[in-house]
Motif scaffolding. Structure first.
Motif, PDB file in Angstrom:
ATOM      1  N   UNK A   8       0.875  -1.170   0.000  1.00  6.45           N
ATOM      2  CA  UNK A   8       0.000   0.000   0.000  1.00  6.45           C
ATOM      3  C   UNK A   8       0.908   1.214   0.000  1.00  6.45           C
ATOM      4  N   UNK A   9       0.810   2.029  -1.021  1.00  2.00           N
ATOM      5  CA  UNK A   9       1.651   3.217  -1.170  1.00  2.00           C
ATOM      6  C   UNK A   9       0.899   4.402  -0.570  1.00  2.00           C
ATOM      7  N   UNK A  10       1.451   4.977   0.490  1.00  2.00           N
ATOM      8  CA  UNK A  10       0.758   6.051   1.213  1.00  2.00           C
ATOM      9  C   UNK A  10       1.580   7.330   1.211  1.00  2.00           C
ATOM     10  N   UNK A  11       0.906   8.443   1.297  1.00  2.00           N
ATOM     11  CA  UNK A  11       1.609   9.716   1.417  1.00  2.00           C
ATOM     12  C   UNK A  11       0.821  10.863   0.832  1.00  2.00           C
ATOM     13  N   UNK A  12       1.330  12.062   1.032  1.00  2.00           N
ATOM     14  CA  UNK A  12       0.651  13.249   0.507  1.00  2.00           C
ATOM     15  C   UNK A  12       0.820  13.403  -1.003  1.00  2.00           C
ATOM     16  N   UNK A  13       1.485  12.442  -1.627  1.00  2.00           N
ATOM     17  CA  UNK A  13       1.698  12.474  -3.079  1.00  2.00           C
ATOM     18  C   UNK A  13       0.378  12.626  -3.833  1.00  2.00           C
ATOM     19  N   UNK A  14      -0.714  12.119  -3.244  1.00  2.00           N
ATOM     20  CA  UNK A  14      -2.027  12.191  -3.900  1.00  2.00           C
ATOM     21  C   UNK A  14      -2.509  13.636  -4.055  1.00  2.00           C
ATOM     22  N   UNK A  15      -1.881  14.576  -3.340  1.00  2.00           N
ATOM     23  CA  UNK A  15      -2.267  15.976  -3.444  1.00  2.00           C
ATOM     24  C   UNK A  15      -1.417  16.738  -4.467  1.00  2.00           C
ATOM     25  N   UNK A  16      -0.383  16.102  -4.984  1.00  2.00           N
ATOM     26  CA  UNK A  16       0.505  16.765  -5.935  1.00  2.00           C
ATOM     27  C   UNK A  16      -0.254  17.095  -7.219  1.00  2.00           C
ATOM     28  N   UNK A  17       0.198  18.127  -7.889  1.00  2.00           N
ATOM     29  CA  UNK A  17      -0.389  18.503  -9.170  1.00  2.00           C
ATOM     30  C   UNK A  17      -0.258  17.365 -10.187  1.00  2.00           C
ATOM     31  N   UNK A  18       0.837  16.603 -10.077  1.00  2.00           N
ATOM     32  CA  UNK A  18       1.089  15.483 -10.986  1.00  2.00           C
ATOM     33  C   UNK A  18       0.908  14.142 -10.268  1.00  2.00           C
ATOM     34  N   UNK A  19      -0.119  14.059  -9.410  1.00  2.00           N
ATOM     35  CA  UNK A  19      -0.335  12.884  -8.561  1.00  2.00           C
ATOM     36  C   UNK A  19      -0.406  11.581  -9.349  1.00  2.00           C
ATOM     37  N   UNK A  20      -1.141  11.561 -10.439  1.00  2.00           N
ATOM     38  CA  UNK A  20      -1.271  10.327 -11.220  1.00  2.00           C
ATOM     39  C   UNK A  20       0.074   9.868 -11.755  1.00  2.00           C
ATOM     40  N   UNK A  21       0.866  10.811 -12.237  1.00  2.00           N
ATOM     41  CA  UNK A  21       2.199  10.491 -12.765  1.00  2.00           C
ATOM     42  C   UNK A  21       3.112   9.961 -11.653  1.00  2.00           C
ATOM     43  N   UNK A  22       3.067  10.599 -10.496  1.00  2.00           N
ATOM     44  CA  UNK A  22       3.902  10.167  -9.367  1.00  2.00           C
ATOM     45  C   UNK A  22       3.504   8.763  -8.913  1.00  2.00           C
ATOM     46  N   UNK A  23       2.221   8.517  -8.775  1.00  2.00           N
ATOM     47  CA  UNK A  23       1.768   7.196  -8.332  1.00  2.00           C
ATOM     48  C   UNK A  23       2.070   6.124  -9.378  1.00  2.00           C
ATOM     49  N   UNK A  24       1.975   6.477 -10.666  1.00  2.00           N
ATOM     50  CA  UNK A  24       2.340   5.530 -11.724  1.00  2.00           C
ATOM     51  C   UNK A  24       3.819   5.178 -11.621  1.00  2.00           C
ATOM     52  N   UNK A  25       4.659   6.201 -11.433  1.00  2.00           N
ATOM     53  CA  UNK A  25       6.107   5.994 -11.312  1.00  2.00           C
ATOM     54  C   UNK A  25       6.420   5.135 -10.089  1.00  2.00           C
ATOM     55  N   UNK A  26       5.793   5.438  -8.964  1.00  2.00           N
ATOM     56  CA  UNK A  26       6.017   4.635  -7.756  1.00  2.00           C
ATOM     57  C   UNK A  26       5.585   3.189  -7.985  1.00  2.00           C
ATOM     58  N   UNK A  27       4.466   3.004  -8.671  1.00  2.00           N
ATOM     59  CA  UNK A  27       3.993   1.655  -8.979  1.00  2.00           C
ATOM     60  C   UNK A  27       4.997   0.886  -9.830  1.00  2.00           C
ATOM     61  N   UNK A  28       5.602   1.560 -10.797  1.00  2.00           N
ATOM     62  CA  UNK A  28       6.613   0.922 -11.652  1.00  2.00           C
ATOM     63  C   UNK A  28       7.840   0.528 -10.831  1.00  2.00           C
ATOM     64  N   UNK A  29       8.250   1.409  -9.943  1.00  2.00           N
ATOM     65  CA  UNK A  29       9.418   1.121  -9.093  1.00  2.00           C
ATOM     66  C   UNK A  29       9.110  -0.062  -8.179  1.00  2.00           C
ATOM     67  N   UNK A  30       7.915  -0.091  -7.604  1.00  2.00           N
ATOM     68  CA  UNK A  30       7.498  -1.202  -6.744  1.00  2.00           C
ATOM     69  C   UNK A  30       7.631  -2.528  -7.501  1.00  2.00           C
ATOM     70  N   UNK A  31       7.194  -2.540  -8.745  1.00  2.00           N
ATOM     71  CA  UNK A  31       7.274  -3.759  -9.552  1.00  2.00           C
ATOM     72  C   UNK A  31       8.720  -4.154  -9.846  1.00  2.00           C
ATOM     73  N   UNK A  32       9.602  -3.164 -10.012  1.00  2.00           N
ATOM     74  CA  UNK A  32      11.032  -3.451 -10.217  1.00  2.00           C
ATOM     75  C   UNK A  32      11.592  -4.272  -9.050  1.00  2.00           C
ATOM     76  N   UNK A  33      11.066  -4.028  -7.858  1.00  2.00           N
ATOM     77  CA  UNK A  33      11.544  -4.715  -6.658  1.00  2.00           C
ATOM     78  C   UNK A  33      10.799  -6.026  -6.388  1.00  2.00           C
ATOM     79  N   UNK A  34       9.891  -6.387  -7.276  1.00  2.00           N
ATOM     80  CA  UNK A  34       9.207  -7.669  -7.153  1.00  2.00           C
ATOM     81  C   UNK A  34       7.914  -7.656  -6.372  1.00  2.00           C
ATOM     82  N   UNK A  35       7.389  -6.468  -6.091  1.00  2.00           N
ATOM     83  CA  UNK A  35       6.136  -6.345  -5.340  1.00  2.00           C
ATOM     84  C   UNK A  35       5.009  -5.901  -6.262  1.00  2.00           C
TER      85      UNK A  35
END
Length: 195
Positions: A8-35
């Protein structure tokens, strides 16, 4: 790791102007680590026919369902709109800790809570010591445990098998820097590979 653990990725990132892009990037990084990454709860919701309050409740409940489905949390606890972590993210850390799930947290501020409290909130005004208790100019007790944030957040990470990475971000994007996020993923991978 056997089955892919869900984070579960949590944080104030959801309030960023580019929230969707940030969460997409974090999701990609999570997958790089096998999660497997969680997705934004709002992605599955529509405000149609709801008041703003009702839609807020729907988002809160959807986030709780996402946390129920997750194996662990990585929380961005970088100070947000003040000297401490985003209050919603702090709730999410507590929610996951109460379920006995590992809490991995990070802050892109290397300054501990006490330093931010005394320097930023109190503006460096003198503290007093009354009966062995340090107090601010407003008379409120000042805690100094050498922790990154409120002691409950540090405790949740330390006692759950997770960690709290707190270090100064190197670039201009203090809230969005992902170096410490990656360190949490490294620690989570080590945690789960040892099981």
């Amino acid at each position: 790791m056997s089955a892919r653990k869900k984070v579960y990725i949590a944080g104030p990132d959801v309030f960023f102007e580019n929230a969707s892009e940030v969460m997409r990037k974090k999701g990609e990084i999570v997958q790089e680590y096998g999660f497997a990454p969680s997705t934004l709860a709002e992605d599955d919701l529509s405000p149609d026919g709801l008041t703003a309050f009702q839609f807020g409740i729907a988002i809160g409940l959807a986030n709780e369902r996402k946390m129920d489905e997750a194996d662990f949390i990585i929380a961005n606890l970088t100070p947000f709109r003040g000297i401490s972590a985003d209050v919603g993210t702090a709730f999410e850390v507590g929610y996951m800790r109460a379920q006995g799930k590992p809490v991995f947290a990070y802050s892109n501020s290397g300054r501990d809570y006490y330093t931010r409290l005394t320097a930023d909130y109190y503006g460096g005004k003198p503290l007093s010591n009354v009966d062995g208790v340090t107090r601010g100019p407003d008379g409120l007790m000042v805690e100094n445990h050498g922790m990154a944030d409120n002691l409950m957040l540090d405790t949740a990470a330390a006692e759950s098998g997770g960690c709290f990475v707190a270090e100064e971000a190197r670039g201009e994007d203090v809230l969005g820097d992902l170096a410490a996020f990656r360190k949490c993923l490294e620690r989570a991978r080590s945690f789960y590979s040892g099981r």
